[in-house]
Design an enzyme around this catalytic site. Structure first.
Site, PDB file in Angstrom:
ATOM      1  N   LYS A 156      67.457  53.151  66.678  1.00  0.00           N
ATOM      2  CA  LYS A 156      67.291  54.446  67.360  1.00  0.00           C
ATOM      3  C   LYS A 156      66.272  54.382  68.481  1.00  0.00           C
ATOM      4  O   LYS A 156      66.410  55.067  69.492  1.00  0.00           O
ATOM      5  CB  LYS A 156      66.907  55.543  66.351  1.00  0.00           C
ATOM      6  CG  LYS A 156      68.069  55.931  65.464  1.00  0.00           C
ATOM      7  CD  LYS A 156      67.827  57.230  64.726  1.00  0.00           C
ATOM      8  CE  LYS A 156      69.075  57.648  63.972  1.00  0.00           C
ATOM      9  NZ  LYS A 156      68.810  58.625  62.927  1.00  0.00           N
TER      10      LYS A 156
ATOM     11  N   LYS B  15      79.621  51.512  63.181  1.00  0.00           N
ATOM     12  CA  LYS B  15      79.637  52.645  62.245  1.00  0.00           C
ATOM     13  C   LYS B  15      80.140  53.912  62.939  1.00  0.00           C
ATOM     14  O   LYS B  15      79.821  54.140  64.104  1.00  0.00           O
ATOM     15  CB  LYS B  15      78.190  52.856  61.783  1.00  0.00           C
ATOM     16  CG  LYS B  15      78.030  53.636  60.519  1.00  0.00           C
ATOM     17  CD  LYS B  15      76.559  53.739  60.150  1.00  0.00           C
ATOM     18  CE  LYS B  15      75.799  54.627  61.112  1.00  0.00           C
ATOM     19  NZ  LYS B  15      74.459  54.983  60.690  1.00  0.00           N
TER      20      LYS B  15
ATOM     21  N   LYS C  99      77.575  60.215  64.931  1.00  0.00           N
ATOM     22  CA  LYS C  99      77.517  61.402  65.792  1.00  0.00           C
ATOM     23  C   LYS C  99      77.167  61.021  67.216  1.00  0.00           C
ATOM     24  O   LYS C  99      77.466  61.745  68.155  1.00  0.00           O
ATOM     25  CB  LYS C  99      76.387  62.324  65.316  1.00  0.00           C
ATOM     26  CG  LYS C  99      76.575  62.874  63.951  1.00  0.00           C
ATOM     27  CD  LYS C  99      75.257  63.493  63.451  1.00  0.00           C
ATOM     28  CE  LYS C  99      75.416  63.921  62.017  1.00  0.00           C
ATOM     29  NZ  LYS C  99      74.171  64.296  61.372  1.00  0.00           N
TER      30      LYS C  99
HETATM   31  P1  TYM Z   1      72.537  61.349  58.267  1.00  0.00           P
HETATM   32  O1  TYM Z   1      72.345  62.756  58.678  1.00  0.00           O
HETATM   33  O2  TYM Z   1      72.601  60.297  59.333  1.00  0.00           O
HETATM   34  O3  TYM Z   1      73.840  61.207  57.403  1.00  0.00           O
HETATM   35  C1  TYM Z   1      74.086  62.043  56.270  1.00  0.00           C
HETATM   36  C2  TYM Z   1      74.774  61.249  55.169  1.00  0.00           C
HETATM   37  O4  TYM Z   1      76.017  60.707  55.645  1.00  0.00           O
HETATM   38  C3  TYM Z   1      76.049  59.301  55.428  1.00  0.00           C
HETATM   39  N1  TYM Z   1      76.763  58.659  56.544  1.00  0.00           N
HETATM   40  C4  TYM Z   1      77.786  57.816  56.401  1.00  0.00           C
HETATM   41  N2  TYM Z   1      78.402  57.341  55.303  1.00  0.00           N
HETATM   42  C5  TYM Z   1      79.453  56.501  55.494  1.00  0.00           C
HETATM   43  N3  TYM Z   1      79.887  56.110  56.720  1.00  0.00           N
HETATM   44  C6  TYM Z   1      79.286  56.559  57.842  1.00  0.00           C
HETATM   45  N4  TYM Z   1      79.740  56.176  59.036  1.00  0.00           N
HETATM   46  C7  TYM Z   1      78.180  57.452  57.715  1.00  0.00           C
HETATM   47  N5  TYM Z   1      77.378  58.084  58.605  1.00  0.00           N
HETATM   48  C8  TYM Z   1      76.513  58.813  57.876  1.00  0.00           C
HETATM   49  C9  TYM Z   1      74.586  58.868  55.393  1.00  0.00           C
HETATM   50  O5  TYM Z   1      74.428  57.662  54.695  1.00  0.00           O
HETATM   51  C10 TYM Z   1      73.957  60.048  54.697  1.00  0.00           C
HETATM   52  O6  TYM Z   1      74.090  59.918  53.295  1.00  0.00           O
HETATM   53  N6  TYM Z   1      67.997  59.930  56.707  1.00  0.00           N
HETATM   54  C11 TYM Z   1      69.193  60.654  56.343  1.00  0.00           C
HETATM   55  C12 TYM Z   1      68.948  62.104  55.946  1.00  0.00           C
HETATM   56  C13 TYM Z   1      67.888  62.291  54.914  1.00  0.00           C
HETATM   57  C14 TYM Z   1      68.015  62.021  53.532  1.00  0.00           C
HETATM   58  C15 TYM Z   1      66.776  62.380  52.968  1.00  0.00           C
HETATM   59  C16 TYM Z   1      69.051  61.502  52.755  1.00  0.00           C
HETATM   60  C17 TYM Z   1      66.639  62.768  55.136  1.00  0.00           C
HETATM   61  N7  TYM Z   1      65.967  62.835  53.953  1.00  0.00           N
HETATM   62  C18 TYM Z   1      66.532  62.217  51.593  1.00  0.00           C
HETATM   63  C19 TYM Z   1      68.810  61.362  51.378  1.00  0.00           C
HETATM   64  C20 TYM Z   1      67.571  61.705  50.827  1.00  0.00           C
HETATM   65  C21 TYM Z   1      70.145  60.675  57.520  1.00  0.00           C
HETATM   66  O7  TYM Z   1      69.745  60.563  58.661  1.00  0.00           O
HETATM   67  O8  TYM Z   1      71.428  60.938  57.202  1.00  0.00           O
END
Ligand code: TYM
Length: 349
Positions: free
Chosen positions: A118, A211, A214
């Protein structure tokens, strides 16, 4: 204050949610709410760690928080069963994150691949928040002493860091932890990631080695949960494939990232195993498979977008769900944070 099974997870309100979020995380969230105490957060404080151009400024953030909440509800999370709220309404997240900033080591954060991705080449210009992001993520989970965290594959490294932070806190404060009556010396559980299903890493529809995300500039690379039926069908139709027919066995998917991705998506959407999908479609051309995939995707994802639009039309109702969830979340996080302050040695009145 015994440790009991508790689920926590979250998604960032930047851009719109997509099929990767749905298959990698949301399907597990929905299942778990039937069997566990679940806390699902819209992690708005994480959203502002990137440049303001990326998250779009205050109006866009407010809109995105409501949209992600609408997505949670439209996908099937039930605010009566699960706690649904936005992170910034529960100040204990930020408080515990500060304590963890002082527990985690620079060397640990330096290894985080998501920061490197990032921040890109211009690391000096990345926010301190982006660097410390994994500490806030550990606080999100541990401020509820949550034991299980359903996520996609890309969050694995952050989860490992959360475990390291929990362990180091338990070690650093072992004496006060034992004196406070936690005989085994462990205040925080080591949270377990739940990374399961045939689509824990959904890839771009345009390039099976990247991957689905967004931030990909090509909208054709992902299926957004807000896409209508025609758009979903068209994106699947245009998805990149290779010239070979589909294999009949899983081994035959090796080295064919686009085929592997589409088969995984089909399996996850249809609730089948990869081998059973290949039994049905192996040996056949991609065209027939894509047609079936388009149908199952429209069936599963189409209604979610329509329901999201309906829910998002009533901002007051969404805000009410978040207010209620935040109140319930604070009722859990407050006493845990008080205890953390006692363990660290702060005076509180
Ligand atoms: P974020 O917002 O990027 O994504 C949310 C969830 O979606 C999953 N994900 C995917 N799974 C499979 N294939 C993909 N291409 C894909 N893109 C996204 C992510 O693994 C996630 O589960 N850091 C985290 C948010 C967060 C969080 C937490 C999660 C903040 N605090 C505490 C768990 C526990 C994030 O940026 O997810």
């Amino acid at each position: 204050m015994k440790i009991t099974p508790r689920v926590f997870s979250g998604m960032q309100p930047t851009g719109s949610l997509h099929l990767g979020n749905y298959l990698g995380a949301m399907l597990q969230w929905i299942k778990l709410q039937e069997t566990h105490e679940c806390i699902y957060c819209v992690v708005d404080m994480h959203a502002i760690t990137q440049s303001i151009d990326v998250w779009g400024g205050p109006d866009e953030l407010t809109r995105a928080i409501r949209m992600v909440t609408a997505a949670y509800l439209a996908c099937g999370l039930d605010p009566k069963k699960s706690i649904i709220f936005n992170q910034s309404q529960v100040h204990e997240h930020a408080e515990l994150a500060w304590v963890f900033n002082c527990v985690a080591r620079l060397g640990w954060l330096n290894r985080m691949t998501q920061f490197k991705e990032k921040a890109g080449k211009d690391r000096e210009n990345a926010s301190v928040g982006l660097y410390a992001y994994p500490n806030l993520m550990a606080a999100d989970i541990l401020v509820y002493r949550a034991t299980h965290v359903p996520v996609g594959e890309d969050q694995k490294q952050h989860l490992e860091l959360s475990r390291d932070i929990a362990q180091k806190f338990n070690n650093d404060f072992r004496d006060t932890i034992v004196r406070a009556g936690f005989e085994d010396g462990n205040f925080f559980p080591l949270p377990e990631p739940i990374i399961t299903g045939p689509a824990t890493r959904v890839m771009s529809l345009r390039d099976g080695t990247r991957k689905m995300s967004k931030s990909d500039p090509s909208d054709l690379s992902r299926i957004n949960l807000t896409d209508d039926a025609d758009t979903i069908a068209r994106k699947i139709q245009k998805a990149k494939t290779d010239p070979e027919p589909l294999p009949s066995e899983e081994l035959g998917l090796a080295g064919r990232p686009e085929a592997e991705n589409l088969v995984g998506i089909y399996a996850a959407l249809a609730g089948l195993g990869v081998s059973s999908v290949l039994r049905d479609f192996g040996g056949g051309p991609f065209s027939a498979f894509k047609k079936a995939l388009g149908e199952v995707a429209v069936d599963r994802i189409g209604p979610i977008g329509a329901e999201m639009r309906r829910l998002a039309g009533d901002a007051a109702e969404i805000d009410r769900v978040l207010a209620d969830g935040s109140r319930r979340a604070r009722a859990i996080a407050g006493p845990i944070m008080d205890r953390v302050k006692d363990l660290v040695g702060f005076i509180r009145s």
